[in-house]
Design an enzyme around this catalytic site. Structure first.
Site, PDB file in Angstrom:
ATOM      1  CG  ASP A 111     -82.950 -18.649  14.167  1.00 10.31           C
ATOM      2  OD1 ASP A 111     -82.969 -18.868  12.875  1.00 10.31           O
ATOM      3  OD2 ASP A 111     -82.156 -19.283  14.733  1.00 10.31           O
ATOM      4  CD  GLU A 124     -80.143 -17.693  11.735  1.00 10.34           C
ATOM      5  OE1 GLU A 124     -80.032 -18.505  11.161  1.00 10.34           O
ATOM      6  OE2 GLU A 124     -79.892 -17.388  13.025  1.00 10.34           O
ATOM      7  CD1 TRP A 125     -86.127 -13.577   4.302  1.00  9.02           C
ATOM      8  CD2 TRP A 125     -85.898 -11.331   4.485  1.00  9.02           C
ATOM      9  NE1 TRP A 125     -86.981 -13.017   3.417  1.00  9.02           N
ATOM     10  CE2 TRP A 125     -87.011 -11.548   3.781  1.00  9.02           C
ATOM     11  CE3 TRP A 125     -85.546 -10.111   5.083  1.00  9.02           C
ATOM     12  CZ2 TRP A 125     -87.488 -10.351   2.898  1.00  9.02           C
ATOM     13  CZ3 TRP A 125     -86.422  -8.962   4.389  1.00  9.02           C
ATOM     14  CH2 TRP A 125     -87.302  -9.101   3.548  1.00  9.02           C
ATOM     15  N   PRO A 126     -82.454 -14.887   4.154  1.00  9.96           N
ATOM     16  CG  PRO A 126     -80.361 -13.931   3.782  1.00  9.96           C
ATOM     17  CD  PRO A 126     -81.677 -13.975   4.502  1.00  9.96           C
ATOM     18  CG  LEU A 127     -80.131 -20.372   6.750  1.00  9.56           C
ATOM     19  CD1 LEU A 127     -79.408 -21.467   6.019  1.00  9.56           C
ATOM     20  CD2 LEU A 127     -79.573 -20.271   7.984  1.00  9.56           C
ATOM     21  CE1 TYR A 128     -84.737 -21.556   9.448  1.00  9.37           C
ATOM     22  CE2 TYR A 128     -83.591 -19.434   9.622  1.00  9.37           C
ATOM     23  CZ  TYR A 128     -83.739 -20.622  10.208  1.00  9.37           C
ATOM     24  OH  TYR A 128     -83.332 -20.931  11.519  1.00  9.37           O
ATOM     25  CG  ASP A 151     -76.894 -23.164  12.427  1.00 10.60           C
ATOM     26  OD1 ASP A 151     -77.321 -22.268  11.758  1.00 10.60           O
ATOM     27  OD2 ASP A 151     -77.632 -23.677  13.543  1.00 10.60           O
TER      28      ASP A 151
END
Ligand code: GAL
Length: 429
Positions: free
Chosen positions: A170, A203-207, A231
């Site tokens: 995460d 979850e790199w691109p999400l952040y 999510d």
């Protein structure tokens, strides 16, 4: 006119078709070189259904504990989930003790996991399954447990020593986009150095999205799959917003997917409380079209026969796991309908027609056959099978024809189109 003569007369069209497929088959950008996730990963992940329930006193059957995972492991085998392809049993946040041990290693909460993670991994492996675990690139996990920042090598080694097969990593509590990117890269390299085969779920691109447009070429070189969007919740609104996000960004994300690296639209919530049967069909169909990792987050001890049948539907799983490994995309949107399509191996295509109107009754939608599969799917003809909501053989369709479908509100009709030329060449062997 019989099938063979149609095929012969349209030889030119087929030659073009083959050329096009060769071009589609050209691999995209390089994937993480760990030989894993050649098709989207399938398994079970605790988060959406069980979240961060650590209250084993009051809720012994649904708290995050060894007992929960032992029970799920048993059911994954006894109830056909493993045979259907769901192999990875994955722990999400809230498994850790609040402090690292005296050697700086992460440790499981000793009340909830009295035998530790290695024992759980051994049990899971004895069942022919694989174990996934969760950690975070920042200073803390999203739920506030110890983060891996500054401990990437120690944590990778700990997971490998325990026999872990997948890491969901995460991105909470990173101080900067650089910290985020460095953390994801360093953990990827650290996992690689352990020598153990560990699927790396990011979850790199999400952040990254709120600050920079993610570099998917780079992300694909470090991760086996990556979350892009918020999510998932157990609601139609949530499923719909993930579909909207994906189609709005399809030029950026679809080319990034392929064997070894996949866009992850988050867990399947089929079998829970929030989706109607039609909406569950939509999630299953579209996750197959999107070549999504299939992580169920539900309670395998209490699941309806309808949800189980849908999640274990072999034809739909075959689309999700198609070896060509091309992600599908939204082809058209009009009148509150969406048509999505995905190229498959052997010149086949999957097509999903979604009725997004959530008022009224079933509506019909007519698709010109020639508009599907870049004009090639049914040139000169194809065999169409409806897979969802109910399997129905629809028969041969010529290029010039149309197909009329009827779709319930918020439901989907999922079709598989087999190239008539492929069928003809198979039967003439
Ligand atoms: C979120 C993540 C969820 C879940 C949760 C755990 O950031 O997107 O899938 O892992 O953290 O705290």
């Amino acid at each position: 006119m019989n099938l063979m003569s149609r095929v012969t007369r349209l030889g030119c069209a087929l030659a073009f078709c083959c050329l096009a497929l060769v071009l589609w088959g050209v691999p995209g950008t390089r994937a993480l070189n760990n030989g894993l996730a050649m098709t989207p990963t399938m398994g079970w992940l605790h988060w959406e259904r069980f979240m961060c329930n650590v209250n084993c006193q009051e809720e012994p059957d649904s708290c995050i504990s060894e007992k929960l995972f032992l029970q799920m492991a048993d059911l994954m085998v006894s109830d056909g989930w493993k045979d259907a392809g769901y192999q990875y049993l994955c722990i999400d946040d809230c498994w850790m003790a609040p402090q690292r041990d005296s050697k700086g290693r992460l440790q499981a909460d000793s009340n909830r996991f009295p035998n530790g993670i290695r024992h759980l991994a051994d049990f899971v492996h004895s069942k022919g399954l694989k174990l996934g675990i969760y950690a975070d690139a920042g200073n803390k996990t999203c739920a506030g447990y110890p983060g891996s920042y500054g401990y990437y090598d120690i944590d990778a080694k700990t997971f490998a020593d325990w026999g872990v097969d997948l890491l969901k990593f995460d991105g909470c509590y990173c101080d900067s986009v650089k910290h985020l990117a460095d953390g994801y890269k360093q953990m990827s390299l650290a996992l690689n150095r352990t020598g153990r085969s560990i699927v790396y779920s990011c979850e790199w691109p999400l952040y990254a999205w709120p600050f920079v447009k993610p570099n998917y070429t780079e992300i694909r070189q470090y991760c086996n799959h990556w979350r892009n969007s918020a999510d998932i919740y157990d609601s139609w609104q949530s499923v719909r917003s993930i579909l909207d996000w994906t189609s709005s960004n399809q030029e950026s994300v679809v080319p990034a997917a392929g064997p070894g690296g996949w866009n992850d639209p988050d867990m399947l919530v089929i079998g829970n409380f929030g989706l109607s049967q039609d909406q569950q069909v939509t999630q299953m169909a579209l996750w197959a079209i999107m070549a999504a990792p299939l992580f169920m987050s539900n309670d395998l001890r209490h699941i309806s026969p309808e949800a189980k049948g849908l999640l274990q539907n072999k034809d739909v799983i075959a689309i999700n796991q198609d070896p060509l490994g091309k992600q599908g995309y939204r082809l058209r949107k009009n009148d509150n309908f969406e048509v999505w399509e995905r190229p498959l191996s052997n010149l086949a295509w999957a097509v999903a027609v979604v009725n997004l109107q959530d008022i009224g009754g079933p509506r019909s939608y007519t698709i010109p056959i020639a508009s599907l599969g870049k004009g090639l799917a049914c040139n000169p003809a194809c065999l169409i099978t409806q897979l969802l909501p109910v399997k129905t053989k629809l028969g041969f369709y010529e290029w010039t024809k149309s197909l009329k479908t009827q779709i319930n509100p918020t439901g989907t009709v999922l079709l598989r189109l087999e190239s008539a030329s492929k069928i003809a060449s198979k039967s003439s062997l």
